[in-house]
Design an enzyme around this catalytic site. Structure first.
Site, mmCIF file in Angstrom:
data_model
loop_
_atom_site.group_PDB
_atom_site.id
_atom_site.type_symbol
_atom_site.label_atom_id
_atom_site.label_comp_id
_atom_site.label_asym_id
_atom_site.label_seq_id
_atom_site.Cartn_x
_atom_site.Cartn_y
_atom_site.Cartn_z
ATOM 1 N N LEU A 63 -6.633 -13.783 -1.180
ATOM 2 C CA LEU A 63 -7.352 -14.322 -2.186
ATOM 3 C C LEU A 63 -6.426 -14.100 -3.366
ATOM 4 O O LEU A 63 -6.216 -14.891 -4.120
ATOM 5 C CB LEU A 63 -8.751 -13.955 -2.068
ATOM 6 C CG LEU A 63 -9.308 -14.624 -3.263
ATOM 7 C CD1 LEU A 63 -9.433 -16.081 -3.214
ATOM 8 C CD2 LEU A 63 -10.933 -13.969 -3.280
ATOM 9 N N SER A 90 12.012 -5.156 6.578
ATOM 10 C CA SER A 90 11.736 -6.382 7.210
ATOM 11 C C SER A 90 10.885 -7.094 6.637
ATOM 12 O O SER A 90 10.757 -8.485 6.725
ATOM 13 C CB SER A 90 11.382 -6.065 8.659
ATOM 14 O OG SER A 90 10.164 -5.570 8.700
ATOM 15 N N ASN A 91 9.879 -6.671 6.006
ATOM 16 C CA ASN A 91 8.889 -7.444 5.375
ATOM 17 C C ASN A 91 8.650 -7.405 3.975
ATOM 18 O O ASN A 91 7.758 -7.678 3.382
ATOM 19 C CB ASN A 91 7.655 -7.150 6.116
ATOM 20 C CG ASN A 91 6.369 -8.380 6.452
ATOM 21 O OD1 ASN A 91 7.003 -9.459 6.048
ATOM 22 N ND2 ASN A 91 5.551 -8.060 6.584
ATOM 23 N N ASP A 102 13.859 1.644 11.734
ATOM 24 C CA ASP A 102 13.125 0.849 12.442
ATOM 25 C C ASP A 102 12.170 1.803 13.186
ATOM 26 O O ASP A 102 12.867 2.780 13.943
ATOM 27 C CB ASP A 102 13.582 -0.214 13.213
ATOM 28 C CG ASP A 102 12.812 -0.795 13.948
ATOM 29 O OD1 ASP A 102 11.658 -0.829 13.916
ATOM 30 O OD2 ASP A 102 13.024 -1.987 14.547
ATOM 31 N N LYS A 116 1.482 -7.773 9.073
ATOM 32 C CA LYS A 116 -0.119 -7.643 8.786
ATOM 33 C C LYS A 116 -0.506 -9.021 8.660
ATOM 34 O O LYS A 116 -1.618 -9.250 8.153
ATOM 35 C CB LYS A 116 -0.029 -6.863 7.526
ATOM 36 C CG LYS A 116 0.787 -7.344 6.459
ATOM 37 C CD LYS A 116 0.553 -6.662 5.214
ATOM 38 C CE LYS A 116 1.418 -7.179 4.157
ATOM 39 N NZ LYS A 116 1.255 -6.498 2.779
ATOM 40 N N TYR A 134 -3.369 -9.088 15.522
ATOM 41 C CA TYR A 134 -2.982 -8.317 14.695
ATOM 42 C C TYR A 134 -4.611 -7.050 14.507
ATOM 43 O O TYR A 134 -4.312 -5.814 14.533
ATOM 44 C CB TYR A 134 -3.138 -8.915 13.190
ATOM 45 C CG TYR A 134 -3.442 -7.989 12.194
ATOM 46 C CD1 TYR A 134 -2.474 -7.100 11.451
ATOM 47 C CD2 TYR A 134 -4.853 -7.899 11.357
ATOM 48 C CE1 TYR A 134 -2.796 -6.435 10.619
ATOM 49 C CE2 TYR A 134 -5.039 -7.001 10.281
ATOM 50 C CZ TYR A 134 -4.136 -6.237 9.768
ATOM 51 O OH TYR A 134 -4.405 -5.331 8.692
ATOM 52 N N SER A 178 -8.431 -0.833 9.449
ATOM 53 C CA SER A 178 -8.834 -1.991 8.697
ATOM 54 C C SER A 178 -10.334 -2.329 9.104
ATOM 55 O O SER A 178 -10.660 -1.852 9.982
ATOM 56 C CB SER A 178 -8.107 -3.089 8.787
ATOM 57 O OG SER A 178 -8.926 -4.168 8.616
ATOM 58 N N LYS A 212 -4.922 -2.859 15.292
ATOM 59 C CA LYS A 212 -5.541 -1.840 14.667
ATOM 60 C C LYS A 212 -6.591 -0.994 15.583
ATOM 61 O O LYS A 212 -6.577 0.119 15.309
ATOM 62 C CB LYS A 212 -6.387 -2.620 13.526
ATOM 63 C CG LYS A 212 -5.519 -3.286 12.158
ATOM 64 C CD LYS A 212 -4.668 -1.890 11.625
ATOM 65 C CE LYS A 212 -3.773 -2.439 10.727
ATOM 66 N NZ LYS A 212 -2.698 -1.590 9.968
ATOM 67 N N ILE A 227 0.923 -1.083 -0.015
ATOM 68 C CA ILE A 227 -0.045 -0.123 -0.057
ATOM 69 C C ILE A 227 0.759 1.168 0.134
ATOM 70 O O ILE A 227 0.681 2.073 -0.756
ATOM 71 C CB ILE A 227 -0.934 0.212 1.221
ATOM 72 C CG1 ILE A 227 -1.881 -1.247 1.191
ATOM 73 C CG2 ILE A 227 -1.937 1.281 1.196
ATOM 74 C CD1 ILE A 227 -2.796 -1.293 2.369
ATOM 75 N N TYR A 276 -9.595 0.276 5.706
ATOM 76 C CA TYR A 276 -9.557 -0.264 4.368
ATOM 77 C C TYR A 276 -10.543 -1.439 4.446
ATOM 78 O O TYR A 276 -10.469 -2.411 5.278
ATOM 79 C CB TYR A 276 -8.039 -0.791 3.967
ATOM 80 C CG TYR A 276 -7.033 0.449 4.093
ATOM 81 C CD1 TYR A 276 -7.296 1.782 4.148
ATOM 82 C CD2 TYR A 276 -5.767 -0.111 4.624
ATOM 83 C CE1 TYR A 276 -6.410 2.712 4.356
ATOM 84 C CE2 TYR A 276 -4.707 0.891 4.739
ATOM 85 C CZ TYR A 276 -5.001 2.141 4.449
ATOM 86 O OH TYR A 276 -3.966 2.940 4.806
ATOM 87 N N THR A 330 -11.583 -4.768 9.516
ATOM 88 C CA THR A 330 -11.568 -5.799 10.521
ATOM 89 C C THR A 330 -11.969 -5.293 12.006
ATOM 90 O O THR A 330 -12.720 -5.974 12.859
ATOM 91 C CB THR A 330 -10.028 -6.604 10.829
ATOM 92 O OG1 THR A 330 -9.238 -5.573 11.285
ATOM 93 C CG2 THR A 330 -9.529 -7.389 9.777
HETATM 94 N N1 UDP Z 1 -10.128 -16.922 0.456
HETATM 95 C C1 UDP Z 1 -10.038 -18.281 -0.162
HETATM 96 N N2 UDP Z 1 -9.115 -18.863 -0.530
HETATM 97 C C2 UDP Z 1 -7.653 -18.298 -0.248
HETATM 98 C C3 UDP Z 1 -7.814 -17.079 0.368
HETATM 99 C C4 UDP Z 1 -8.702 -16.308 0.843
HETATM 100 O O1 UDP Z 1 -11.241 -18.589 -0.457
HETATM 101 O O2 UDP Z 1 -6.678 -18.979 -0.649
HETATM 102 C C5 UDP Z 1 -11.023 -16.245 0.739
HETATM 103 C C6 UDP Z 1 -11.294 -16.028 2.165
HETATM 104 O O3 UDP Z 1 -12.017 -17.193 2.948
HETATM 105 C C7 UDP Z 1 -12.271 -14.666 2.360
HETATM 106 C C8 UDP Z 1 -11.860 -14.058 0.882
HETATM 107 O O4 UDP Z 1 -11.207 -14.889 0.202
HETATM 108 O O5 UDP Z 1 -13.783 -15.202 2.279
HETATM 109 C C9 UDP Z 1 -10.867 -12.800 1.363
HETATM 110 O O6 UDP Z 1 -9.966 -13.320 1.902
HETATM 111 P P1 UDP Z 1 -8.504 -12.436 2.145
HETATM 112 O O7 UDP Z 1 -7.478 -13.269 3.051
HETATM 113 O O8 UDP Z 1 -8.070 -12.169 0.777
HETATM 114 O O9 UDP Z 1 -9.007 -11.082 3.032
HETATM 115 P P2 UDP Z 1 -9.793 -10.975 4.392
HETATM 116 O O10 UDP Z 1 -11.152 -10.620 3.972
HETATM 117 O O11 UDP Z 1 -9.852 -12.384 5.295
HETATM 118 O O12 UDP Z 1 -9.039 -10.034 5.263
#
Ligand code: UDP
Length: 339
Positions: free
Chosen positions: A201, A36-37, A60, A86, A150, A125, A154, A14, A178, A127
Site C-alpha cells: 500500500l 538479486s532483488n 548467495d 517476498k 511465501y 510475519s 515463513k 528491512i 512483523y 501472515t
Molecule cells: N491495498 C490497497 N491498494 C493497494 C495495495 C494494498 O488497497 O494498491 C490494501 C490491501 O488490500 C490491504 C492493505 O492495503 O488491505 C495492506 O496491504 P499490503 O499489500 O501493503 O500488506 P499486506 O497486509 O497485504 O501484507
C-alpha cells in the site's frame, strides 16, 4: 569485546534499517547480499548514514560452500536472516523458486548454527496468523494454514528454527513476527525500493503522489470494519529495526527465558486503508488520486498485534506515529525522484 552480527539480505528494505540501528547501538555488522532483488542504493545509503564503508559479502545463501566460507572468514556471534523472496503473488506462480530459495538459504544458516553454536534471529510475519478469530493477536494465537507458498516458507522456517534449537545445544533462536512495516529512515537515505508496480500500500501511495502511478486502487470498501476498508497494524521501519537490536541483545546477553522465543512486532493500533490514505494526505498537504476497487484475493479483513510480550520481555515499544512515518515515506519518494 564488540560482538559481530551477520545480516543476510542486509541491502534490502528491512535489512538496511536493521544494519544502521545495530551499528549505532555499537555492534560490528557484516552485510551479506546477492543483490538479486535490490540494487546498491540502500547499501550506499547505509554507508553514508554511518559514515563508513560497511563490510559487504556478495553471496548467495543457497550456496552452502559460500556460507561456510563466510562463517570461516568472520567470527559471527549472531545472525539475522532476511535474504528471501517476498512477493506473495509471485510465490503462487513460482512456488518451487520460493521453496528452493527461502528454505535452502535458511537451512544453510542453521547448518552453521549447528556446527558452530549461534544465535539466530528469523524474520517472520503476521501472515502466519491468517484471518485471526480474535483480535488483537498474541503470540499464543493459533497459526493458520498458509494461503501462499511465501506464507508457507515463513511458517516452515519458524519450525526449522524451533526444531534446530530443540535438537542442537548451542543454538538459540528468536522469531520476530512483523506486522506491516512502512516508512523510511529519517535521513531519506534508505527506504523501500519495490521493483515494478508495487504490491504494498504505502509505496503505491507515494508513487501515485509523485505521479509515477495514475491512481491508487483501494481494494474493497465493503469489509465488516468501521469504514469498510481493511485494517492493519502499520509499524514504522525504524521502530521495527530497533526491535531487532533488542532481540540481538537479549540473545547475546543471555536474557532469553527459553532457547526459542517468538515476539509480535507491531504497534497494537489498527489503521484502515482509508485512514492511512487520509493521514498521508493531511501530513503531507496533498490530495491523492484514488478509487475504490474490488477486494484483492487473499486479503484478510483485519489484523493487528498485541505487542505486550515485546513491550515487557524485549523492552521494546513502537514509538513513531503513523503521521511521522508517512512523512518519512514521502520524503524518501521525493528524494528518489530528485525533488
Ligand atoms: N491495498 C490497497 N491498494 C493497494 C495495495 C494494498 O488497497 O494498491 C490494501 C490491501 O488490500 C490491504 C492493505 O492495503 O488491505 C495492506 O496491504 P499490503 O499489500 O501493503 O500488506 P499486506 O497486509 O497485504 O501484507
Amino acid at each position: 569485546m564488540k560482538k559481530t552480527v551477520l545480516v543476510s539480505g542486509g541491502a534490502g528494505f528491512i535489512g538496511s534499517h536493521v544494519t544502521v540501528e545495530l551499528a549505532q547501538a555499537g555492534y560490528d555488522v557484516v552485510i551479506a547480499d546477492n543483490f538479486s532483488n535490490c540494487d546498491r542504493t540502500n547499501y550506499d545509503g547505509v554507508c553514508r548514514i554511518l559514515g563508513k564503508k560497511m563490510p559487504l559479502v556478495e553471496m548467495d545463501f543457497c550456496d552452502a560452500k559460500a556460507v561456510d566460507k563466510l562463517f570461516d572468514d568472520y567470527k559471527i556471534d549472531a545472525c539475522i536472516h532476511f535474504a528471501a523472496y517476498k512477493a506473495v503473488g509471485e510465490s503462487v506462480a513460482e512456488p518451487l523458486m520460493y521453496y528452493r530459495n527461502n528454505l535452502l538459504s535458511f537451512i544453510n544458516i542453521l547448518d552453521q548454527a549447528h556446527k558452530r553454536g549461534l544465535n539466530v534471529l528469523f524474520s517472520s510475519s503476521a501472515t502466519v496468523y491468517g484471518e485471526p478469530e480474535h483480535l488483537p493477536v498474541t503470540e499464543k494465537s493459533p497459526r493458520q494454514p498458509a494461503t501462499s507458498p511465501y506464507g508457507n516458507t515463513k511458517q516452515m522456517c519458524e519450525d526449522f528454527l524451533r526444531d534446530s534449537v530443540a535438537a542442537y545445544p548451542g543454538v538459540k533462536g528468536i522469531a520476530l513476527r512483523y506486522f506491516n512495516p512502512i516508512g523510511a529512515h529519517p535521513s531519506a537515505l534508505i527506504g523501500e525500493l519495490p521493483r515494478g508496480v508495487p504490491n504494498n500500500l504505502v509505496p503505491f501511495i507515494t508513487q501515485t503522489a509523485i505521479g509515477k502511478r495514475e491512481c491508487l486502487s483501494i481494494f474493497g470498501n465493503d469489509y465488516p470494519t468501521p469504514d469498510g476498508t481493511c485494517q492493519r497494524d502499520y509499524i514504522d521501519i525504524v521502530d521495527l529495526a530497533k526491535a531487532h537490536v533488542c532481540a540481538v541483545a537479549r540473545m547475546l546477553d543471555g536474557k532469553m527465558k527459553k532457547p526459542y522465543e517468538v515476539f509480535n512486532v507491531g504497534t497494537g493500533r489498527p489503521v484502515s486503508v482509508m485512514e492511512l490514505v487520509t493521514a498521508f494526505e493531511k501530513v503531507n498537504g496533498l490530495k491523492l488520486n484514488y478509487k475504490f476497487a474490488p477486494r484483492r484475493a487473499g486479503d484478510v479483513t483485519a489484523i493487528w498485534a498485541d505487542p505486550t510480550l515485546a513491550n515487557e520481555d524485549l523492552g521494546w515499544k513502537a514509538e513513531r506515529s503513523v503521521e511521522e512515518t508517512l512523512a518519512a515515506a514521502w520524503a524518501w519518494e521525493k528524494r528518489l525522484a530528485g525533488k
